[in-house]
Design a protein around this motif. Sequence first.
Motif, PDB file in Angstrom:
ATOM      1  N   CYS A  16       0.832  -1.204   0.000  1.00 43.65           N
ATOM      2  CA  CYS A  16       0.000   0.000   0.000  1.00 43.65           C
ATOM      3  C   CYS A  16       0.864   1.251   0.000  1.00 43.65           C
ATOM      4  O   CYS A  16       2.079   1.187   0.133  1.00 43.65           O
ATOM      5  CB  CYS A  16      -0.906   0.011   1.223  1.00 43.65           C
ATOM      6  N   ASP A  17       0.202   2.382  -0.148  1.00 43.62           N
ATOM      7  CA  ASP A  17       0.862   3.652   0.075  1.00 43.62           C
ATOM      8  C   ASP A  17       0.453   4.101   1.484  1.00 43.62           C
ATOM      9  O   ASP A  17      -0.149   3.329   2.223  1.00 43.62           O
ATOM     10  CB  ASP A  17       0.501   4.680  -0.996  1.00 43.62           C
ATOM     11  N   ILE A  18       0.772   5.310   1.844  1.00 40.03           N
ATOM     12  CA  ILE A  18       0.467   5.789   3.184  1.00 40.03           C
ATOM     13  C   ILE A  18      -1.046   5.949   3.334  1.00 40.03           C
ATOM     14  O   ILE A  18      -1.671   6.701   2.595  1.00 40.03           O
ATOM     15  CB  ILE A  18       1.193   7.116   3.459  1.00 40.03           C
ATOM     16  N   MET A  22      -2.762   0.765   6.757  1.00 38.83           N
ATOM     17  CA  MET A  22      -1.539   0.190   7.332  1.00 38.83           C
ATOM     18  C   MET A  22      -1.730  -0.092   8.815  1.00 38.83           C
ATOM     19  O   MET A  22      -1.382  -1.165   9.293  1.00 38.83           O
ATOM     20  CB  MET A  22      -0.348   1.136   7.174  1.00 38.83           C
ATOM     21  N   ILE A  32       3.902  -5.845   5.876  1.00 37.39           N
ATOM     22  CA  ILE A  32       3.407  -4.647   5.200  1.00 37.39           C
ATOM     23  C   ILE A  32       4.533  -4.116   4.316  1.00 37.39           C
ATOM     24  O   ILE A  32       5.658  -3.955   4.777  1.00 37.39           O
ATOM     25  CB  ILE A  32       3.001  -3.557   6.203  1.00 37.39           C
ATOM     26  N   LEU A  34       5.346  -0.847   2.144  1.00 35.46           N
ATOM     27  CA  LEU A  34       4.906   0.538   1.949  1.00 35.46           C
ATOM     28  C   LEU A  34       5.570   1.123   0.716  1.00 35.46           C
ATOM     29  O   LEU A  34       6.797   1.180   0.631  1.00 35.46           O
ATOM     30  CB  LEU A  34       5.265   1.373   3.181  1.00 35.46           C
ATOM     31  N   ASN A  36       6.714   4.098  -1.178  1.00 35.86           N
ATOM     32  CA  ASN A  36       7.083   5.485  -0.872  1.00 35.86           C
ATOM     33  C   ASN A  36       6.890   6.335  -2.129  1.00 35.86           C
ATOM     34  O   ASN A  36       7.841   6.774  -2.760  1.00 35.86           O
ATOM     35  CB  ASN A  36       8.532   5.542  -0.379  1.00 35.86           C
ATOM     36  N   SER A  52       5.112   3.275   9.371  1.00 31.37           N
ATOM     37  CA  SER A  52       6.156   2.959   8.396  1.00 31.37           C
ATOM     38  C   SER A  52       7.358   2.280   9.050  1.00 31.37           C
ATOM     39  O   SER A  52       8.099   1.554   8.395  1.00 31.37           O
ATOM     40  CB  SER A  52       6.605   4.215   7.646  1.00 31.37           C
ATOM     41  N   ALA A  55       7.115  -1.386   8.434  1.00 33.37           N
ATOM     42  CA  ALA A  55       6.903  -1.808   7.042  1.00 33.37           C
ATOM     43  C   ALA A  55       8.224  -1.899   6.288  1.00 33.37           C
ATOM     44  O   ALA A  55       9.186  -1.214   6.617  1.00 33.37           O
ATOM     45  CB  ALA A  55       5.983  -0.813   6.334  1.00 33.37           C
ATOM     46  N   ILE A  57       9.924  -0.680   3.203  1.00 37.85           N
ATOM     47  CA  ILE A  57       9.677   0.497   2.374  1.00 37.85           C
ATOM     48  C   ILE A  57      10.316   0.307   1.008  1.00 37.85           C
ATOM     49  O   ILE A  57      11.485  -0.070   0.904  1.00 37.85           O
ATOM     50  CB  ILE A  57      10.211   1.767   3.061  1.00 37.85           C
TER      51      ILE A  57
END
Length: 105
Positions: A16-18, A22, A32, A34, A36, A52, A55, A57
């Motif tokens: 996912c994104d922010i 989350m 997770i 993330l 960015n 984050s 997660a 990233i």
Amino acid sequence: SESIHDVMNLSDVLICDISSVMNDYLVTGKPIVLCNTQELTIESLNINFPTSCAATIVDEKTDFTEVIRKIEFEDKMHEHRLKLREYSLGNFESDPMTKFLRGLA
């Protein structure tokens, strides 16, 4: 149609994104990833979006297949997610219904 929580339970990992998803996903204990998309520094992500920290990233240059393979082999963020889940959502020593019923007794 299935609810987002049903889909979370069926999933193996969240990409996912922010978003608030989350934090909700922390309940599952599952990895997770993330994206960015805003190209923020890791420090900025961790300060402004605390989930984050739990997660993996990635950015547009990331090979997602490789990321998933690495997570499958060794989930390095597992302990971070458990700590953040407890901090953010509370202690999960038992399933929520058992905890609720115990509180009624």
